[in-house]
Design a protein around this motif. Sequence first.
Motif, mmCIF file in Angstrom:
data_model
loop_
_atom_site.group_PDB
_atom_site.id
_atom_site.type_symbol
_atom_site.label_atom_id
_atom_site.label_comp_id
_atom_site.label_asym_id
_atom_site.label_seq_id
_atom_site.Cartn_x
_atom_site.Cartn_y
_atom_site.Cartn_z
ATOM 1 N N GLY A 49 0.809 -1.211 0.000
ATOM 2 C CA GLY A 49 0.000 0.000 0.000
ATOM 3 C C GLY A 49 0.840 1.257 0.000
ATOM 4 O O GLY A 49 0.520 2.242 -0.677
ATOM 5 N N ARG A 50 1.945 1.237 0.750
ATOM 6 C CA ARG A 50 2.836 2.395 0.793
ATOM 7 C C ARG A 50 3.524 2.623 -0.553
ATOM 8 O O ARG A 50 3.781 3.761 -0.941
ATOM 9 N N GLU A 51 3.830 1.531 -1.248
ATOM 10 C CA GLU A 51 4.520 1.645 -2.532
ATOM 11 C C GLU A 51 3.612 2.227 -3.604
ATOM 12 O O GLU A 51 4.050 2.862 -4.541
ATOM 13 N N GLY A 52 2.302 2.040 -3.450
ATOM 14 C CA GLY A 52 1.350 2.593 -4.409
ATOM 15 C C GLY A 52 1.015 1.612 -5.512
ATOM 16 O O GLY A 52 1.783 0.718 -5.839
ATOM 17 N N GLY A 53 -0.163 1.801 -6.097
ATOM 18 C CA GLY A 53 -0.580 0.931 -7.171
ATOM 19 C C GLY A 53 -1.239 -0.352 -6.716
ATOM 20 O O GLY A 53 -1.649 -1.180 -7.529
ATOM 21 N N PHE A 54 -1.356 -0.561 -5.408
ATOM 22 C CA PHE A 54 -1.958 -1.769 -4.882
ATOM 23 C C PHE A 54 -3.028 -1.386 -3.861
ATOM 24 O O PHE A 54 -2.968 -0.334 -3.231
ATOM 25 N N THR A 55 -3.996 -2.269 -3.703
ATOM 26 C CA THR A 55 -5.102 -2.002 -2.798
ATOM 27 C C THR A 55 -4.615 -1.882 -1.360
ATOM 28 O O THR A 55 -3.864 -2.723 -0.869
ATOM 29 N N LYS A 56 -5.034 -0.843 -0.684
ATOM 30 C CA LYS A 56 -4.678 -0.642 0.712
ATOM 31 C C LYS A 56 -5.748 -1.229 1.623
ATOM 32 O O LYS A 56 -6.903 -1.347 1.247
ATOM 33 N N ILE A 57 -5.339 -1.593 2.830
ATOM 34 C CA ILE A 57 -6.304 -2.028 3.829
ATOM 35 C C ILE A 57 -7.111 -0.815 4.268
ATOM 36 O O ILE A 57 -6.540 0.250 4.507
ATOM 37 N N PRO A 58 -8.447 -0.935 4.353
ATOM 38 C CA PRO A 58 -9.257 0.206 4.821
ATOM 39 C C PRO A 58 -8.710 0.784 6.109
ATOM 40 O O PRO A 58 -8.213 0.055 6.971
ATOM 41 N N ARG A 59 -8.766 2.107 6.242
ATOM 42 C CA ARG A 59 -8.117 2.803 7.351
ATOM 43 C C ARG A 59 -8.566 2.294 8.705
ATOM 44 O O ARG A 59 -7.741 2.109 9.604
ATOM 45 N N ASP A 60 -9.870 2.037 8.891
ATOM 46 C CA ASP A 60 -10.338 1.590 10.199
ATOM 47 C C ASP A 60 -9.811 0.196 10.529
ATOM 48 O O ASP A 60 -9.415 -0.083 11.667
ATOM 49 N N GLN A 61 -9.757 -0.682 9.521
ATOM 50 C CA GLN A 61 -9.214 -2.023 9.747
ATOM 51 C C GLN A 61 -7.714 -1.964 10.016
ATOM 52 O O GLN A 61 -7.195 -2.673 10.876
ATOM 53 N N ALA A 62 -7.016 -1.122 9.276
ATOM 54 C CA ALA A 62 -5.572 -1.005 9.449
ATOM 55 C C ALA A 62 -5.218 -0.514 10.843
ATOM 56 O O ALA A 62 -4.267 -0.999 11.469
ATOM 57 N N ALA A 63 -5.985 0.445 11.357
ATOM 58 C CA ALA A 63 -5.725 0.973 12.693
ATOM 59 C C ALA A 63 -5.916 -0.101 13.756
ATOM 60 O O ALA A 63 -5.116 -0.214 14.700
ATOM 61 N N LEU A 65 -5.702 -3.420 13.294
ATOM 62 C CA LEU A 65 -4.658 -4.423 13.139
ATOM 63 C C LEU A 65 -3.298 -3.891 13.602
ATOM 64 O O LEU A 65 -2.478 -4.645 14.127
ATOM 65 N N GLU A 66 -3.076 -2.608 13.405
ATOM 66 C CA GLU A 66 -1.833 -1.991 13.870
ATOM 67 C C GLU A 66 -1.712 -2.139 15.383
ATOM 68 O O GLU A 66 -0.635 -2.457 15.905
ATOM 69 N N ARG A 67 -2.811 -1.907 16.084
ATOM 70 C CA ARG A 67 -2.799 -2.060 17.543
ATOM 71 C C ARG A 67 -2.578 -3.521 17.931
ATOM 72 O O ARG A 67 -1.833 -3.824 18.869
ATOM 73 N N LYS A 68 -3.223 -4.429 17.201
ATOM 74 C CA LYS A 68 -3.116 -5.849 17.519
ATOM 75 C C LYS A 68 -1.689 -6.354 17.381
ATOM 76 O O LYS A 68 -1.196 -7.098 18.232
ATOM 77 N N TRP A 69 -1.012 -5.944 16.302
ATOM 78 C CA TRP A 69 0.305 -6.489 15.999
ATOM 79 C C TRP A 69 1.463 -5.635 16.528
ATOM 80 O O TRP A 69 2.626 -5.954 16.276
ATOM 81 N N LYS A 70 1.153 -4.588 17.264
ATOM 82 C CA LYS A 70 2.206 -3.690 17.736
ATOM 83 C C LYS A 70 3.278 -4.426 18.523
ATOM 84 O O LYS A 70 4.484 -4.240 18.309
ATOM 85 N N VAL A 71 2.879 -5.286 19.441
ATOM 86 C CA VAL A 71 3.841 -5.992 20.283
ATOM 87 C C VAL A 71 4.689 -6.947 19.465
ATOM 88 O O VAL A 71 5.865 -7.190 19.759
#
Length: 229
Positions: A49-63, A65-71
Amino acid sequence: MEILAKIPREKADFAWYSAESRKRDLPPLCPLAHAALCPRYFETLEALGREGGFTKIPRDQAASLERKWKVFRSVIAEEEPWADEKSIHHFCPEVSYDTFSYFASDMFEYLDGRDRERAYERDGKQSDPRWGSVTPRHYTECREYSIHGTFAAGKPSKASPQRKGLTPKRRWQALARDCFTCVYCGRKPPDVELTVDHKVSVKDGGSDDLDNLVTACGACNSGKGGSSV
């Protein structure tokens, strides 16, 4: 767990991948291949998603999952997936296949012009001829599979079952503290599957406190049995 031999890039396809799975009596595709089940899968999607041209994870889901995988992310920084215009690194092989038609962890682009046309003719339409160098990877080679796989399948590890009271988070904390290395023999994934052992055994009154836990490969844990260290 054996380290897979390197193979030609045009062979990192589903036929090879599923054959490796059959050898291990496992599902053809990784049971962790979902952003909610594996930090590497999530991080790979984020890198694309950061590289561009590819589907990104929806912002609410990404946030979420970011919390879940932080550790978990804090201890895999040296293997964090990333990409630029001409290469990808440390990718989840399942995401690589869905995106580029190769089950690979690392790929580098050096083909252009006529060389690219020849690669396309040789490999066929199922391959992406931009990638001149590919490092194939099966999901059993991923450290995350060794660590999280027993929870995704809902069944105990063949190497050594984990107690129900030992949470995935506590298990990860012990593995991370020990640098994902068996404290008894010094081996680490993908050569072995890791478990968490109790220094003072449960039958002797040992607790699930972190200071009573150590990382052990399946062979060492099974050999030690229920004895205390």
